[in-house]
Design a protein around this motif. Structure first.
Motif, short mmCIF file in Angstrom:
data_model
loop_
_atom_site.label_atom_id
_atom_site.label_comp_id
_atom_site.label_asym_id
_atom_site.label_seq_id
_atom_site.Cartn_x
_atom_site.Cartn_y
_atom_site.Cartn_z
N ALA A 56 0.82 -1.21 0.00
CA ALA A 56 0.00 0.00 0.00
C ALA A 56 0.86 1.26 0.00
O ALA A 56 1.94 1.31 0.60
N GLY A 57 0.38 2.28 -0.71
CA GLY A 57 1.07 3.56 -0.72
C GLY A 57 1.82 3.85 -2.00
O GLY A 57 1.56 3.23 -3.04
N ALA A 58 2.76 4.79 -1.92
CA ALA A 58 3.45 5.31 -3.10
C ALA A 58 4.75 4.57 -3.38
O ALA A 58 5.48 4.18 -2.45
N HIS A 59 5.05 4.40 -4.68
CA HIS A 59 6.29 3.75 -5.12
C HIS A 59 6.82 4.49 -6.34
O HIS A 59 6.04 4.94 -7.19
N TYR A 60 8.13 4.57 -6.46
CA TYR A 60 8.77 5.13 -7.64
C TYR A 60 9.43 3.99 -8.40
O TYR A 60 10.29 3.28 -7.86
N LEU A 61 9.03 3.79 -9.66
CA LEU A 61 9.53 2.68 -10.46
C LEU A 61 10.32 3.21 -11.66
O LEU A 61 9.74 3.60 -12.68
N PRO A 62 11.65 3.24 -11.58
CA PRO A 62 12.44 3.74 -12.69
C PRO A 62 12.53 2.75 -13.86
O PRO A 62 12.89 3.13 -14.97
N ARG A 63 12.21 1.50 -13.61
CA ARG A 63 12.24 0.49 -14.67
C ARG A 63 11.32 -0.66 -14.29
O ARG A 63 10.89 -0.79 -13.15
N VAL A 64 11.05 -1.51 -15.26
CA VAL A 64 10.07 -2.58 -15.06
C VAL A 64 10.50 -3.55 -13.97
O VAL A 64 9.65 -4.13 -13.26
N GLY A 65 11.80 -3.73 -13.77
CA GLY A 65 12.29 -4.66 -12.76
C GLY A 65 11.99 -4.22 -11.34
O GLY A 65 12.17 -5.01 -10.41
N LYS A 66 11.55 -2.98 -11.17
CA LYS A 66 11.23 -2.47 -9.83
C LYS A 66 9.75 -2.64 -9.46
O LYS A 66 9.33 -2.21 -8.38
N ILE A 67 8.96 -3.26 -10.32
CA ILE A 67 7.56 -3.51 -9.98
C ILE A 67 7.50 -4.46 -8.79
O ILE A 67 8.12 -5.53 -8.82
N PRO A 68 6.79 -4.10 -7.72
CA PRO A 68 6.75 -4.96 -6.53
C PRO A 68 6.22 -6.36 -6.84
O PRO A 68 5.14 -6.52 -7.42
N ALA A 69 6.99 -7.37 -6.45
CA ALA A 69 6.61 -8.76 -6.72
C ALA A 69 5.38 -9.18 -5.93
O ALA A 69 4.71 -10.16 -6.29
N GLU A 70 5.07 -8.46 -4.85
CA GLU A 70 3.95 -8.83 -3.99
C GLU A 70 2.59 -8.47 -4.58
O GLU A 70 1.55 -8.94 -4.11
N LEU A 71 2.58 -7.66 -5.63
CA LEU A 71 1.32 -7.29 -6.26
C LEU A 71 0.71 -8.48 -6.99
O LEU A 71 1.41 -9.44 -7.33
N THR A 72 -0.59 -8.41 -7.25
CA THR A 72 -1.24 -9.49 -7.98
C THR A 72 -0.68 -9.59 -9.39
O THR A 72 -0.10 -8.63 -9.92
N GLU A 73 -0.86 -10.73 -10.01
CA GLU A 73 -0.36 -10.94 -11.36
C GLU A 73 -0.96 -9.94 -12.34
O GLU A 73 -0.27 -9.41 -13.21
N ASP A 74 -2.27 -9.65 -12.18
CA ASP A 74 -2.93 -8.70 -13.08
C ASP A 74 -2.35 -7.30 -12.92
O ASP A 74 -2.14 -6.59 -13.92
N ASN A 75 -2.09 -6.89 -11.69
CA ASN A 75 -1.52 -5.56 -11.47
C ASN A 75 -0.10 -5.46 -11.99
O ASN A 75 0.30 -4.43 -12.56
N ARG A 76 0.67 -6.52 -11.84
CA ARG A 76 2.04 -6.51 -12.36
C ARG A 76 2.01 -6.42 -13.89
O ARG A 76 2.83 -5.71 -14.50
N ALA A 77 1.09 -7.13 -14.51
CA ALA A 77 0.98 -7.09 -15.97
C ALA A 77 0.55 -5.70 -16.43
O ALA A 77 1.05 -5.18 -17.45
N TYR A 78 -0.35 -5.08 -15.69
CA TYR A 78 -0.83 -3.73 -16.00
C TYR A 78 0.33 -2.74 -15.98
O TYR A 78 0.48 -1.90 -16.87
#
Length: 351
Positions: free
Chosen positions: A36-58
């Motif tokens: 929960a909350g704010a994240h800064y993602l400079p590249r795709v590899g920084k997408i949190p792994a804990e998110l659902t598969e659909d959210n990661r794909a989004y």
């Protein structure tokens, strides 16, 4: 008082605009029970792994971009208790992203709330633009994405699920280009439209996808604006044009606030230093192909000065108005013409 820095700051802003024109920042909201909350993602590899598969794909689709990927993604993870995405939007009110999208399960009520929020923050000089699914807004900072049947051969995506892809694509489009006919090579098919239906949709301010028999691509890169006026004409319907307008506005505001307001006396010479610096900024954008060469002007607005001084200005010449004491007020007037991208070609061939 550092007056020469005004010109330097404007030129720095112009060069930064040109340099960053092939990239941008995207804001993405997702609903999840983790991170929960704010994240800064400079590249795709920084997408949190804990998110659902659909959210990661989004989020992954956001990074596909176009000529370039987005510079970064600002992510806000919220939950079902966040009514009309109020918490998420409060966060983005303090962030300067180029494009913002809601969660892949965005509701109609949430989309409407996002439009109302956008009008408020842009009135306060934000430069955020929204990509929303099937949302008729008649408002140029809102892109009404309307496409169906998008598939990569295995998965069929909803319109809302592909909004992040559109936002990332626009963020990765250089200033000198339009996203019209930008291909989406990951898609194998869409719900196909005949030319009459496609043309009608574009005229209605909808961003659509077409299949040309070889590939899926964007139809024409337009926003949701359909009601134009003499002062707010057809050029404002182009996504590319609004990006340039927003960047010029941002550069002028930031440079004037940082190097001019409160730091120098309001004299004619200092006003002309600002005018000259602004002209040089425009010239740099003209040279880079963002503006039509020779189209930009900037000068002291003598009519506005006359209105400000009232009856005292009745007998004053333009030169006297330019030198007049206007207290803390500076009145300038300017114009420029945005260099559009080639989108329509007519060829006459005789055999």
């Amino acid at each position: 008082m550092g007056l020469p820095s005004i010109d330097i700051s404007f030129q720095t802003a112009a060069q930064a605009t040109i340099a960053m024109g092939d990239k941008g920042y995207v804001g993405v909201i997702v609903r999840d029970t983790a991170q929960a909350g704010a994240h800064y993602l400079p590249r795709v590899g920084k997408i949190p792994a804990e998110l659902t598969e659909d959210n990661r794909a989004y989020l992954t689709r956001t990074f596909l971009g176009y000529i370039n990927p987005p510079k970064a993604v600002y992510l806000y993870v919220t939950d079902a208790e966040d009514t009309n995405l109020a918490k998420a939007l409060a966060y983005f009110e303090t962030q300067e992203v180029d494009y913002l999208v809601g969660p892949p399960d965005l509701s109609e009520d949430e989309a409407e709330a996002m439009v109302m929020w956008l009008k408020e923050v842009r009135a306060a000089h934000s430069h955020i633009k929204l990509v929303l699914p099937g949302t008729v807004a008649d408002y140029d900072p809102v892109i009404d994405f309307d496409a169906d049947g998008m598939t990569d051969g295995e998965t069929v995506f909803t319109t809302a699920e592909y909004c992040s892809r559109m936002a990332g694509l626009f963020a990765g489009t250089p200033w000198t280009m339009s996203a019209t006919y930008a291909p989406l090579p990951e898609l194998t098919d869409i719900t196909r439209l005949d030319k009459e239906t496609a043309d009608a949709a574009i005229d209605a301010g909808k961003l659509i996808l077409i299949h040309d028999g070889r590939q899926v691509k964007i139809g024409r890169a337009v926003n949701s604006l359909t009601t134009t006026t003499l002062d707010h004409g057809a050029i404002f319907q182009k996504i590319k044009a609004l990006e340039v307008i927003d960047r010029v506005d941002a550069d002028f505001r930031a440079t004037i606030e940082d190097t001019f307001i409160g730091k120098v006396a309001n004299t004619y010479d200092n006003r002309m230093l600002l005018v000259t610096a602004g002209r040089n900024y425009f010239h740099t954008l003209e040279t880079a192909g963002l503006l039509i060469e020779g189209s930009s002007t900037l000068d002291i607005d003598t009519e506005a000065v006359r209105d400000y001084l009232g009856e005292a200005a009745d007998e004053m010449s333009d030169d006297e108005l330019r030198h007049a004491d206007t207290g803390s007020q500076v009145f300038l007037v300017g114009k420029f013409t945005i260099a559009d991208a080639i989108e329509d070609v007519t060829i006459r061939i005789t055999v």
